[in-house]
Design a protein around this motif. Structure first.
Motif, PDB file in Angstrom:
ATOM      1  N   LEU A  86       1.271  -0.787  -0.089  1.00  0.00           N
ATOM      2  CA  LEU A  86       0.423   0.353  -0.085  1.00  0.00           C
ATOM      3  C   LEU A  86       0.833   1.346  -0.424  1.00  0.00           C
ATOM      4  CD1 LEU A  86      -2.463   1.115   0.151  1.00  0.00           C
ATOM      5  CD2 LEU A  86      -2.167   1.015   2.768  1.00  0.00           C
ATOM      6  N   ASN A  87       2.227   1.424   0.714  1.00  0.00           N
ATOM      7  CA  ASN A  87       2.832   2.313   1.038  1.00  0.00           C
ATOM      8  C   ASN A  87       3.198   2.867  -0.428  1.00  0.00           C
ATOM      9  OD1 ASN A  87       4.717   4.011   3.004  1.00  0.00           O
ATOM     10  ND2 ASN A  87       6.188   3.668   1.514  1.00  0.00           N
ATOM     11  N   PHE A  88       3.806   1.810  -1.085  1.00  0.00           N
ATOM     12  CA  PHE A  88       4.275   1.603  -2.585  1.00  0.00           C
ATOM     13  C   PHE A  88       3.124   2.625  -3.747  1.00  0.00           C
ATOM     14  CE2 PHE A  88       4.749   0.027  -7.071  1.00  0.00           C
ATOM     15  CZ  PHE A  88       6.047   0.858  -7.836  1.00  0.00           C
ATOM     16  N   PHE A  89       1.800   2.017  -3.444  1.00  0.00           N
ATOM     17  CA  PHE A  89       0.651   2.880  -4.625  1.00  0.00           C
ATOM     18  C   PHE A  89       0.740   4.316  -4.161  1.00  0.00           C
ATOM     19  CE2 PHE A  89      -3.626   3.427  -4.627  1.00  0.00           C
ATOM     20  CZ  PHE A  89      -3.333   3.047  -5.952  1.00  0.00           C
ATOM     21  N   VAL A  90       0.461   3.999  -2.761  1.00  0.00           N
ATOM     22  CA  VAL A  90       0.429   5.493  -2.660  1.00  0.00           C
ATOM     23  C   VAL A  90       1.965   6.396  -2.999  1.00  0.00           C
ATOM     24  CG1 VAL A  90      -0.035   7.542  -0.359  1.00  0.00           C
ATOM     25  CG2 VAL A  90      -0.814   5.403  -0.454  1.00  0.00           C
ATOM     26  N   ALA A  91       3.046   5.820  -2.859  1.00  0.00           N
ATOM     27  CA  ALA A  91       3.763   6.999  -3.051  1.00  0.00           C
ATOM     28  C   ALA A  91       4.231   7.280  -5.017  1.00  0.00           C
ATOM     29  CB  ALA A  91       5.298   5.772  -2.861  1.00  0.00           C
ATOM     30  N   LEU A  92       3.590   6.725  -5.323  1.00  0.00           N
ATOM     31  CA  LEU A  92       3.098   6.068  -7.353  1.00  0.00           C
ATOM     32  C   LEU A  92       2.541   7.304  -7.492  1.00  0.00           C
ATOM     33  CD1 LEU A  92       4.257   4.947  -9.799  1.00  0.00           C
ATOM     34  CD2 LEU A  92       2.425   3.540  -9.793  1.00  0.00           C
TER      35      LEU A  92
END
Length: 258
Positions: A86-92
């Motif tokens: 989820l953290n990667f998705f939010v960063a993207l």
């Protein structure tokens, strides 16, 4: 293989037709590097708050669960991997405007002035609509869909959702609604490049409406509520794009008569 900085600067002032393919690739690599660097930087900046971010994502589900039910992790690594993904998705998603700007900077030299004047508002509009789609999915569609599924579950079954399954469900829903909200931009682009006319779209409106329900039936969870909550916005967004296309065609006609 590396190129001197002076060579890169010189290439920006060189006509595109005179630039070798290697020069294009070097410039593209520069833009891609900036995009990746920002995504990675945001990822590590947000990583300490990954668990809190997942708590925000799971709030619509936890609000619907009975007091005796909780979310579960069926895999040993799930408690780490779900917030990590989820953290990667939010960063993207946070970096998406910058990523699109880098793509625009690469494509911009190949466009004519009229194309540039149209591309900027279309690019900004696509970003706003994509975020609007995700917001609509989180604040409106997701709570309604979760409430429906939990309310129809048998009384003898205690709903306990796996955190990885819930994450996958939410990300799919966000992306579906995010891309769905791009329909006005897609419709307008098709009109601008002459693939279709507004008159053709008006004549085929009833088939397009049926197509909206048909597509939503396959990309949403298998229930009527999810299908309706996607199909109706698709229809309304198509009408918005059609309306913008009609205004654009009228503007063209006035310019031609003048």
């Amino acid at each position: 293989m590396t190129y001197p900085v002076t060579e890169l600067k010189a290439s920006q002032n060189t006509p595109l037709e005179e630039m070798p393919i290697t020069q294009h690739l070097v410039i593209l690599r520069k833009h891609l590097f900036k995009s990746v660097a920002l995504v990675v930087g945001l990822f590590f900046c947000l990583l300490p708050f990954a668990n809190e971010t997942y708590q925000i994502l799971s709030e619509p589900l936890r609000a619907q669960l009975p007091s005796t039910s909780t979310m579960i992790a069926t895999d040993v690594t799930a408690t780490f991997m779900a917030p990590f993904k989820l953290n990667f998705f939010v960063a993207l998603m946070l970096a998406m405007p910058f990523v699109l700007y880098q793509l625009w900077s690469f494509v911009k030299p190949a466009l004519f002035e009229r194309e540039k004047s149209l591309a900027v508002p279309l690019l900004l509009g696509s970003i706003v609509l994509f975020y609007s789609g995700i917001a609509f999915a989180y604040f409106i569609a997701l709570p309604s869909i979760l409430h429906f599924f939990i309310s129809v579950s048998p009384e003898t079954v205690a709903p306990m959702t796996d955190i990885n399954s819930y994450l996958a469900f939410c990300l799919k829903l966000f992306l579906v609604f995010g891309f769905t909200f791009e329909i006005p931009i897609i419709t307008l682009i098709l009109i601008l490049i002459g693939v279709v006319s507004t008159q053709t779209l008006v004549e085929k409106r009833r088939f397009i409406i049926v197509g909206c329900f048909f597509v939503s039936m396959f990309v949403t969870p298998p229930d009527a509520l999810s299908m309706i909550m996607l199909a109706i916005p698709m229809w309304m967004l198509f009408e918005l794009g059609l309306w913008a296309g009609i205004l654009l065609e009228k503007r063209r006609e006035r310019q031609q008569t003048d």
